[in-house]
Scaffold this active site. Structure first.
Site, short mmCIF file in Angstrom:
data_model
loop_
_atom_site.label_atom_id
_atom_site.label_comp_id
_atom_site.label_asym_id
_atom_site.label_seq_id
_atom_site.Cartn_x
_atom_site.Cartn_y
_atom_site.Cartn_z
N LYS A 45 -11.13 -17.74 -32.68
CA LYS A 45 -11.73 -18.80 -31.82
C LYS A 45 -11.77 -18.78 -30.62
CE LYS A 45 -10.89 -21.62 -35.79
NZ LYS A 45 -9.98 -22.68 -36.43
N GLN A 89 -5.82 -27.74 -36.36
CA GLN A 89 -5.67 -26.60 -37.22
C GLN A 89 -4.84 -27.26 -38.50
OE1 GLN A 89 -7.35 -23.71 -36.59
NE2 GLN A 89 -6.50 -23.01 -38.52
N ASP A 112 -14.71 -30.16 -37.21
CA ASP A 112 -14.47 -29.55 -38.35
C ASP A 112 -15.27 -30.34 -39.53
OD1 ASP A 112 -12.51 -27.48 -38.83
OD2 ASP A 112 -11.03 -28.85 -38.08
N1 GUN Z 1 -7.11 -23.95 -41.53
C1 GUN Z 1 -7.85 -23.04 -42.09
N2 GUN Z 1 -9.38 -23.46 -42.06
C2 GUN Z 1 -9.29 -24.38 -41.14
C3 GUN Z 1 -10.36 -24.98 -40.54
O1 GUN Z 1 -11.59 -24.87 -41.10
N3 GUN Z 1 -10.15 -26.14 -40.00
C4 GUN Z 1 -9.02 -26.36 -39.50
N4 GUN Z 1 -8.81 -27.43 -38.83
N5 GUN Z 1 -7.73 -25.97 -40.05
C5 GUN Z 1 -8.20 -24.79 -40.85
#
Ligand code: GUN
Length: 263
Positions: A45, A89, A112
């Protein structure tokens, strides 16, 4: 077009768009885990943000952070006008309730799309739907099977496929092997997200033109593996690595820009 090529084209479009904006959008990622997959996602990211000209900041909190401390941090971010959107996360340590955290993030900053009032869709399902649409894959009236019922992937994926008028079946750990085999044999679209390397293999039969979307990321000694073995006899199978993970990362920034534009 492979997923890598598709993502490259989309990223070029986003980069150009961001350049035309009066101010760089800003994303914050809050991490409170030592999870290997999370580290890999976050590295990806941050790299994407740099590629796209988007500002991204990682706030790493200690594993022993209390729920109260995290909620305070979230409240600060909710009120920080320099931050366009943020994510916390997952997974979170045991002392922190995931649902409480999801409800604490202001819906207008929730990249998200986890908040029930959010107008956005969670990144993995959104990324997958965008990709299927880009491939002109027909969804309406098709038999779609979602394997796995997590809050992050399985459930929202089933919802989006249903909204696109597929006949949706969700299979899970309590589904019998026989039912699993029958549903898979009749599926036009299969999305699997169960975290079991090579679960889908040749013991199942598939429609020759089925579309198989593999969300699994399983790290074994010999590298990354999906929830399906490679090269199954289907029409289209997304690879691991170089598949859904890239689509998820792209959708994150599409969601961020949707938030910025909605202001
Ligand atoms: N952990 C695994 N996938 C995701 C996601 O799409 N968002 C978040 N915040 N944590 C994750």
């Amino acid at each position: 077009m492979t997923i890598k090529e598709y993502v490259k084209v989309k990223k070029a479009e986003i980069r150009e768009y961001v350049l035309s904006m009066p101010r760089k959008p800003k994303l914050v990622i809050v991490q409170i885990n030592e999870d290997e997959a999370s580290y890999a996602y976050i590295r990806g990211k941050l790299k994407d943000a740099a590629d796209l000209g988007i500002e991204a900041e990682l706030i790493k909190l200690p594993l022993e952070t209390s729920q109260e401390e995290l909620l305070k941090k979230i409240d600060d971010l909710n009120h920080d006008s320099s931050v366009d959107g943020f994510i916390v996360q997952m997974p979170l340590p045991k002392q922190i309730n995931e649902e409480t955290v999801k409800l604490a993030i202001a819906p207008n900053k929730d990249v998200d799309g986890f908040h029930p009032l959010s107008k956005l869709d969670p990144c993995t399902p959104r990324g997958i739907m965008n990709y299927l649409n880009s491939k002109n894959i027909k969804i309406q009236g098709k038999n779609a099977v979602v394997i796995g019922r997590s809050n992050i992937v399985g459930k929202p994926m089933a919802k989006l496929l249903l909204a696109a008028n597929a006949n949706v079946t969700v299979l899970h750990s309590k589904t019998s092997f026989e039912d699993m085999r029958n549903y898979i044999a009749n599926a036009d679209i299969i999305v699997i997200a169960i975290g079991k390397a090579g679960f889908l293999d040749k013991k199942f039969t598939y429609k020759p033109d089925a579309v198989l979307v593999d969300v699994g990321i399983n790290r074994l000694e010999d590298g990354l593996h999906g929830d399906a073995i490679a090269n199954l006899p289907v029409g289209l199978q997304t690879p691991v690595p170089g598949g859904v993970g890239l689509l998820t990362r792209l959708a994150l920034y599409e969601n961020l820009l949707t938030i910025v534009n909605g202001k």
